[in-house]
Design an enzyme around this catalytic site. Structure first.
Site, PDB file in Angstrom:
ATOM      1  N   ASP A 112      -7.716   3.905  -4.334  1.00 39.78           N
ATOM      2  CA  ASP A 112      -6.867   2.937  -3.643  1.00 39.78           C
ATOM      3  C   ASP A 112      -6.413   1.873  -4.625  1.00 39.78           C
ATOM      4  O   ASP A 112      -7.227   1.094  -5.127  1.00 39.78           O
ATOM      5  CB  ASP A 112      -7.638   2.294  -2.491  1.00 39.78           C
ATOM      6  CG  ASP A 112      -6.729   1.591  -1.491  1.00 39.78           C
ATOM      7  OD1 ASP A 112      -5.610   1.194  -1.888  1.00 39.78           O
ATOM      8  OD2 ASP A 112      -7.134   1.440  -0.323  1.00 39.78           O
ATOM      9  N   CYS A 143       0.791  -1.231   0.000  1.00 43.99           N
ATOM     10  CA  CYS A 143       0.000   0.000   0.000  1.00 43.99           C
ATOM     11  C   CYS A 143       0.824   1.282   0.000  1.00 43.99           C
ATOM     12  O   CYS A 143       0.554   2.198  -0.786  1.00 43.99           O
ATOM     13  CB  CYS A 143      -0.976   0.002   1.168  1.00 43.99           C
ATOM     14  SG  CYS A 143      -0.215   0.115   2.809  1.00 43.99           S
ATOM     15  N   HIS A 174      -2.455   1.218   6.860  1.00 42.04           N
ATOM     16  CA  HIS A 174      -2.711   1.276   5.426  1.00 42.04           C
ATOM     17  C   HIS A 174      -2.671   2.732   4.982  1.00 42.04           C
ATOM     18  O   HIS A 174      -2.995   3.635   5.746  1.00 42.04           O
ATOM     19  CB  HIS A 174      -4.081   0.660   5.117  1.00 42.04           C
ATOM     20  CG  HIS A 174      -4.451   0.674   3.660  1.00 42.04           C
ATOM     21  ND1 HIS A 174      -3.711   0.013   2.701  1.00 42.04           N
ATOM     22  CD2 HIS A 174      -5.475   1.271   3.003  1.00 42.04           C
ATOM     23  CE1 HIS A 174      -4.279   0.199   1.524  1.00 42.04           C
ATOM     24  NE2 HIS A 174      -5.341   0.964   1.678  1.00 42.04           N
TER      25      HIS A 174
END
Length: 267
Positions: free
Chosen positions: A130, A79, A116
């Site tokens: 995302d 991430c 995250h």
């Protein structure tokens, strides 16, 4: 910090190389539709992977290093890397982007802060983008929307939590992560990134993974030497590969050329 302050964003050539990497010829002006095309293209071409941890490569949370890994080295990441690099591409195209911290749910409870990194993109309304969560929404989500949001990967809901403006993001009714809506700097994610890449308690240090969605809506994943194919209907097929076949699978399915297999570090 000095490196991050000195970085002035993508050059025209670097932006063109990034767009070529994800197969987008003309991104157009910033728009909701343009953001959706960029996110979908990124997800389909840049794998979610944690191979650097198992190859002895440092994970450097600096914009230039993240972009170089995705574009020049033809790799993916997890991430902090993927959304960190994607933020640079979006900014170079004129999008207003903020880095948001999230706590990933483990069952019914969220994990630690900065677990995250996700992106807020402000257009006429705020959007959640995302490209670094593995199986998640294929398209950006409306951050201010409170109803169900249909997506090729499922039905998503964004709902307020608590008294401090946090948001829970749910997929098919199951909570995925809790967003802190305050903007952060990339360096703020450094301590948790270090923990994720070094702690024996981190699931990233315990096994290798490399994964991409398929055009049909499934996924292809290489975990160790297990090649896993997931169909859109949830069907699953696994194949145990030899070491040589696993190296070939990295090239064939993910465009990653390795001279040796990654292996979990001794911890």
């Amino acid at each position: 910090m000095d490196h991050e302050r000195a970085y002035e964003g993508l050059t025209t050539a670097a932006r063109a190389a990034y767009l070529d990497r994800i197969g987008v010829a003309d991104p157009g002006a910033p728009s909701a539709g343009g953001l959706a095309r960029l996110q979908r293209a990124h997800l389909r071409t840049v794998p979610f992977e944690n191979l650097s941890i198992h190859l002895g490569e440092p994970v450097v949370l600096e914009p230039a290093a993240l972009v170089a890994k995705v574009v020049d080295r033809r790799r993916g990441g997890f991430c902090y890397e993927l959304n960190g690099a994607f933020a640079e591409l979006l900014r170079s195209l004129g999008y207003r982007v903020s880095l948001l911290a999230a706590r990933v749910f483990q069952g019914e409870r969220p994990g630690p802060p900065f677990d995250h990194l996700a992106l807020r993109v402000d257009l006429d309304e705020p959007w959640l983008a995302d490209v670094g969560f593995g199986r998640f929404s294929e398209l950006p989500l409306r951050l201010d929307g409170r109803g169900e949001q249909a997506d090729p990967q499922g039905v998503f809901t964004v709902r307020p939590y608590g008294e401090h403006g946090e948001l829970d993001v749910l997929m098919d009714g199951e909570p995925q992560y809790r967003l802190d809506q305050r903007p952060y700097r990339l360096a703020d994610f450094g301590p948790t990134c270090w923990w994720q890449t070094s702690s024996p308690q981190s699931h990233f240090t315990r096994s290798t993974t490399c994964s991409l969605p398929t055009p049909e809506g499934g996924r292809t994943t290489l975990s160790g030497t297990r090649l896993i194919r997931t169909a859109p209907d949830g069907g699953r097929a696994e194949e145990q590969l030899t070491d040589a076949a696993a190296l070939s699978a990295y090239r064939e399915h993910f465009g990653i050329a390795l001279d040796r297999l990654p292996s979990p570090p001794s911890v």
